[in-house]
Design a protein around this motif. Structure first.
Motif, short mmCIF file in Angstrom:
data_model
loop_
_atom_site.label_atom_id
_atom_site.label_comp_id
_atom_site.label_asym_id
_atom_site.label_seq_id
_atom_site.Cartn_x
_atom_site.Cartn_y
_atom_site.Cartn_z
N LYS A 165 27.06 20.41 35.96
CA LYS A 165 28.00 20.14 34.84
C LYS A 165 27.37 18.81 34.01
O LYS A 165 27.58 18.88 32.68
CB LYS A 165 29.40 19.52 35.54
N LYS A 166 27.09 17.88 34.80
CA LYS A 166 26.58 16.58 34.00
C LYS A 166 25.40 16.93 32.88
O LYS A 166 25.20 16.49 31.55
CB LYS A 166 26.46 15.65 34.96
N LYS A 219 23.53 20.24 32.68
CA LYS A 219 23.45 21.54 32.10
C LYS A 219 24.83 21.92 31.27
O LYS A 219 24.66 22.69 30.60
CB LYS A 219 22.89 22.30 33.03
N GLY A 220 25.99 21.30 31.55
CA GLY A 220 26.89 21.82 31.16
C GLY A 220 27.57 23.07 31.56
O GLY A 220 28.17 23.90 30.97
#
Length: 669
Positions: A339-340, A342-343
């Protein structure tokens, strides 16, 4: 030394000036009556000393200027912005930038462009006209690429026609008003970091400080730093304690070859840890409850693109936790990193898929299957001697030539049978195989055709293998990966880099036979499939005495796109069971088992049930950074031959060092 001479000369001048001032102002009053005034030098002596000091100062300053070669040494303006962060919103602002000069483009003596790069990106500098810029013009004309400069200038918006969409800063440029060279490239560069054509990897590894200036590697290291911060934040928020464990360990028989470290005590050696495995189990016995560490590990093994003699793993251990508890924690950790960086929200918050080891080996021919593509291995028939006949079906629309297929089916000395289905053989191909006589029961080709969904023009690749699987890959597993690689090279199969197929592989055999050996050979000595501390599945405990090869372990591997990025297990916390495994199953000698006495002691002092996992940080970062080699995500990696080409290690010791450590070096044969 010249700088020291300059200072001494300047001090002499100041002393002379002071003395001259005192001679004109008359004698100074006594501050201490008991000490007479020193005799003042005469005006002629003062002039002579002043002249000598001035000449000395001039000569020293000339030497210093020659030594510095036009480079600013001392104060320079403070940077106001980074090169890559300037935008159209900065137009009209005066800025100070620092960075590495790129190749200058000179259209005339009064019209030049200079790209300037720092870690944040590149911006274009421009020098227009000669009025008030003569010094900057001369500096630019003599400037070599990769020299370090500090520039003062003004940001201007580019005309629409000159905007460069390939640059993040392509809608602005900076007009130079002043430039200072902070350091020059004094040697011919082995390669240009900004060049699109990469130099040979060994050359780049030797000159790593140049290689690391490349945007891709800068981004990789910054992503690695961000991932490490995210991991620490997640684990500490989940009540983990970060504990550093020693790097000077001792040699224990865990499987991989170790690096040993000599001491000055004759016959006494340390070993660098293959992992913090035993220390983290000791920490569970110590009541730490939840431990983690981003740990350095060492293994003296053959190297590949995804392997280094020293590597980093995210190491964790949990008391009173089940395999499911640990898997859930690790899934949350992985989700937070993806999440941090690559979103991406992995699996929309749903649990990662799970597969049994025997199913993975049967269906994909690998204990770390890549599930991004099909080409699954299918069961055809059972054979005599506890063997099975398996197949991969290659559909006709893939269009590989016969020669390409034959090459893929040749595996060393063994060539797997190939059958191309046609109108003539569709009802008889199974009866013409070399395995036909071994098939148990009636060979019903129609049902096989139906089960394999065979069509005219399809190609079947076949193999016979043992029904009970062990190891990490089967022959058909290799064929499957080779087929996928061939199809990708022809553009017939695409595996998007943004596709992340995570998978838990569970139910590994706790013990494995030696490589190239059979289980029914009495002299064979079983080995721990992963490490000797893995707990058996409770339902299989009764098999430990007579059939240990059939015992399943409480082990779980985390696989991503065909790469094992982590592995863990529930550990044996009973000292008696652990001793039984060492001595009765693994057949360790008394000397071998005694090397684990510290662990047996810790388990005997009331150690809680515990388990853990280690994630390969380097491999994980290589996938996140979309590079095939972990060397691209490590600041100073070893080469394929295990050497640090930057510093030239490993290196020889002097005779004195060898004697001190009581080491005798034998000449290579």
């Amino acid at each position: 030394m010249q700088a020291i001479h300059v200072r001494h000369a300047s001090n002499a001048l100041r002393r002379l000036a002071s003395a001259a001032g005192r001679s004109h102002a008359g004698p100074r009053p006594h501050l201490c009556p008991s000490r007479p005034l020193r005799r003042q030098p005469s005006p002629t002596a003062i002039r002579s000393l002043a002249t000598t000091a001035a000449i000395t100062t001039t000569n020293a300053e000339d030497s210093l200027r020659e030594l510095l070669d036009g480079v600013t040494f001392g104060e320079y303006p403070s940077r106001t912005h980074k090169c890559g962060e300037l935008t159209k919103a900065n137009a009209g602002q005066s800025v100070v930038l620092t960075g590495w000069a790129q190749n200058i483009r000179k259209f005339s003596d009064t019209f030049m462009f200079l790209p300037l790069r720092d870690h944040s990106g590149t911006v274009q500098l421009v020098l227009k006209g000669s009025h008030g810029n003569e010094g900057a013009r001369r500096t630019l004309q003599d400037l070599s690429a990769e020299s370090v400069v500090c520039i003062e200038g003004r940001v201007v918006a580019r005309d629409q026609a000159t905007v460069n969409p390939r640059m993040a800063t392509g809608d602005i440029e900076v007009e130079i008003s002043n430039i200072q060279v902070l350091n020059k490239t004094h040697k011919s560069l082995p390669f240009q970091p900004s060049s699109q054509a990469l130099a040979n990897e060994e050359v780049r590894l030797k000159h790593r400080c140049l290689d690391l200036r490349r945007d891709a590697l800068q981004k990789n290291l910054r992503n690695r730093s961000l991932a490490a911060w995210t991991i620490r934040d997640y684990l500490i928020n989940n009540d983990f304690v970060e504990v550093e464990t020693p790097l000077l360990f001792k040699s224990t028989p865990e499987g991989a070859r170790e690096f040993v470290v000599p001491t000055r005590n004759s016959g006494a050696f340390y070993a660098l840890p293959q992992s913090p495995q035993q220390y983290k189990q000791l920490l569970m016995a110590s009541g730490i409850d939840r431990y983690f560490q981003i740990a350095k590990c060492f293994r003296d093994e053959d190297l590949r693109a995804d392997r280094q003699p020293e590597f980093t793993q995210i190491d964790l251990e949990v008391s009173f936790g089940s395999a499911g508890d640990i898997q859930n924690l690790v899934e949350g950790l992985v989700r937070s990193v993806w999440k941090k960086l690559k979103g991406v929200e992995l699996f929309d918050g749903q649990p990662f898929p799970r597969i049994n080891y025997q199913v993975a080996m049967s269906r994909y021919g690998s204990d770390k299957p890549d599930t991004r593509f099909g080409l699954e291995i299918r069961h055809v028939a059972s054979l005599t001697g506890e063997h099975v006949l398996e197949a991969i079906v290659l559909k006709s629309d893939y269009g590989l030539s016969n020669s390409e297929l034959k090459k893929l089916a040749k595996l060393g000395a063994k060539t797997l049978p190939l059958v191309k289905i046609s109108d003539k053989n569709a009802g008889s191909w199974l009866s013409k195989l070399p395995f036909t006589s071994e098939i148990q029961g009636q060979a019903d080709v129609e049902s096989v055709n139906r089960n394999l969904d065979l069509q005219i023009g399809d190609t079947v690749i076949l193999n016979s293998r043992p029904a009970f699987l062990s190891g990490g890959q089967t022959l058909m597993g290799k064929v499957r990966l080779d087929l996928a690689a061939a199809l990708q090279s022809k553009g017939m199969m695409e595996l998007p880099s943004s596709q992340y197929n995570f998978l838990w592989v569970e139910g590994f055999p706790l013990f494995s036979p030696p490589e190239n050996a059979s289980l029914d050979t009495a002299s064979n000595r079983l080995a721990a499939t992963h490490h000797p501390f893995t707990a058996p599945v409770a339902e299989d405990l009764h098999l430990l005495h007579q059939q240990p090869e059939k015992v399943r372990g409480q082990h779980y591997d985390l696989v991503l796109n065909g790469v094992e990025i982590g592995g863990g297990s529930i550990r044996i916390h009973s000292p008696k069971l652990q001793t039984f495994v060492f001595e009765q199953v693994l057949k360790m000698t008394p000397l071998e088992s005694s090397r684990f006495s510290h662990l047996i002691d810790a388990l005997s002092f009331g150690c809680p049930p515990h388990g853990g996992l280690a994630l390969g940080f380097d491999r994980m970062m290589a996938i996140l950074c979309e590079t095939p080699s972990i060397r691209d995500v490590i600041a100073f990696p070893k080469s394929a031959s295990g050497r640090d080409l930057v510093v030239g290690s490993p290196s020889a010791l002097t005779e004195q060092q060898l004697n001190e450590y009581k080491i005798k070096v034998q000449e290579a044969p």
